[in-house]
Design a protein around this motif. Structure first.
Motif, PDB file in Angstrom:
ATOM      1  N   LEU A   3       1.019  -0.708  -0.192  1.00  0.00           N
ATOM      2  CA  LEU A   3       0.229   0.013   0.272  1.00  0.00           C
ATOM      3  C   LEU A   3       1.106   1.875  -0.117  1.00  0.00           C
ATOM      4  O   LEU A   3       2.078   1.290   0.984  1.00  0.00           O
ATOM      5  CB  LEU A   3      -0.875   0.544   1.222  1.00  0.00           C
ATOM      6  N   ASN A   4       0.689   2.336  -0.848  1.00  0.00           N
ATOM      7  CA  ASN A   4       0.964   4.047  -0.592  1.00  0.00           C
ATOM      8  C   ASN A   4      -0.012   4.420   0.288  1.00  0.00           C
ATOM      9  O   ASN A   4       0.531   5.139   0.954  1.00  0.00           O
ATOM     10  CB  ASN A   4       1.262   3.938  -2.057  1.00  0.00           C
ATOM     11  N   GLN A   5      -0.850   4.711   0.987  1.00  0.00           N
ATOM     12  CA  GLN A   5      -1.697   4.837   1.725  1.00  0.00           C
ATOM     13  C   GLN A   5      -2.917   4.747   1.524  1.00  0.00           C
ATOM     14  O   GLN A   5      -3.172   3.389   0.693  1.00  0.00           O
ATOM     15  CB  GLN A   5      -2.678   6.768   0.777  1.00  0.00           C
ATOM     16  N   ALA A   6      -3.416   4.439   2.697  1.00  0.00           N
ATOM     17  CA  ALA A   6      -5.177   4.112   3.658  1.00  0.00           C
ATOM     18  C   ALA A   6      -5.917   4.869   3.786  1.00  0.00           C
ATOM     19  O   ALA A   6      -6.149   4.875   5.481  1.00  0.00           O
ATOM     20  CB  ALA A   6      -4.713   2.375   4.226  1.00  0.00           C
ATOM     21  N   THR A   8      -9.062   6.391   1.794  1.00  0.00           N
ATOM     22  CA  THR A   8     -10.601   6.164   1.121  1.00  0.00           C
ATOM     23  C   THR A   8     -10.503   5.443   0.360  1.00  0.00           C
ATOM     24  O   THR A   8     -10.532   3.683   0.598  1.00  0.00           O
ATOM     25  CB  THR A   8     -10.490   6.879  -0.293  1.00  0.00           C
ATOM     26  N   ASP A  10     -12.057   4.034  -2.452  1.00  0.00           N
ATOM     27  CA  ASP A  10     -11.525   3.471  -3.212  1.00  0.00           C
ATOM     28  C   ASP A  10     -10.948   2.567  -3.277  1.00  0.00           C
ATOM     29  O   ASP A  10     -10.164   1.547  -4.346  1.00  0.00           O
ATOM     30  CB  ASP A  10     -11.645   4.118  -4.268  1.00  0.00           C
ATOM     31  N   GLU A  11      -9.560   2.957  -2.181  1.00  0.00           N
ATOM     32  CA  GLU A  11      -8.704   2.498  -1.738  1.00  0.00           C
ATOM     33  C   GLU A  11      -8.615   1.205  -1.550  1.00  0.00           C
ATOM     34  O   GLU A  11      -7.844   0.032  -1.418  1.00  0.00           O
ATOM     35  CB  GLU A  11      -6.823   3.073  -1.401  1.00  0.00           C
ATOM     36  N   LYS A  14      -9.809  -1.675  -3.878  1.00  0.00           N
ATOM     37  CA  LYS A  14      -8.888  -2.460  -4.409  1.00  0.00           C
ATOM     38  C   LYS A  14      -8.234  -3.309  -4.066  1.00  0.00           C
ATOM     39  O   LYS A  14      -7.698  -4.836  -4.555  1.00  0.00           O
ATOM     40  CB  LYS A  14      -7.285  -1.421  -5.010  1.00  0.00           C
ATOM     41  N   ILE A  15      -8.002  -3.419  -2.246  1.00  0.00           N
ATOM     42  CA  ILE A  15      -6.836  -3.518  -1.600  1.00  0.00           C
ATOM     43  C   ILE A  15      -7.742  -5.218  -0.845  1.00  0.00           C
ATOM     44  O   ILE A  15      -7.553  -6.450  -1.892  1.00  0.00           O
ATOM     45  CB  ILE A  15      -7.007  -3.345  -0.761  1.00  0.00           C
ATOM     46  N   PHE A  43     -11.406   2.953   4.495  1.00  0.00           N
ATOM     47  CA  PHE A  43     -10.534   2.594   3.891  1.00  0.00           C
ATOM     48  C   PHE A  43     -10.415   0.956   5.009  1.00  0.00           C
ATOM     49  O   PHE A  43     -10.515   0.030   3.537  1.00  0.00           O
ATOM     50  CB  PHE A  43      -9.078   2.756   3.594  1.00  0.00           C
TER      51      PHE A  43
END
Length: 109
Positions: A3-6, A8, A10-11, A14-15, A43
């Motif tokens: 992960l680059n960020q946690a 939204t 939407d993110e 994806k995970i 998230f």
């Protein structure tokens, strides 16, 4: 999974999709939070909480590993997991109870 960020939903989705793919194959998935300082409930609800809709705690504990989770974020993850377990254990009853509480307040008053 890296992960680059946690932040939204939407993110998180994806995970969730990547974890779901691995779960369907009965493969262990590692969600690595190295370097992540911001982890939102939005998230976590999508990435982790939604898994409880179709999988038991035992299955998720066996196949999904959260690593390098900052200690100060552990409580937030626990809260999301507990809420998801309650919500998905009896979704309709929970919904009805929440509506009743919102309209009528606590029962018995």
């Amino acid at each position: 999974v890296s992960l680059n960020q946690a932040a939204t939903a939407d993110e998180g989705e994806k995970i969730y999709n990547r974890i779901l793919d691995s779960l369907n194959k009965k493969e262990v998935t590692e969600v690595d939070f190295s370097g992540i300082t911001v982890i939102t409930t939005a998230f976590l609800n999508m990435a982790i909480g939604l898994l409880y809709k179709d999988y038991t705690s035992e299955e998720l504990n066996k196949y999904v590993k959260l690593t390098n989770l900052p200690p100060e974020k552990t409580e937030r993850v626990k809260m999301v997991v507990e809420n998801a377990k309650i919500f998905y254990s009896d979704k309709q009853k929970q919904f009805e109870d929440n509506v009743d509480k919102a309209i009528y307040g606590s029962k018995g008053q």
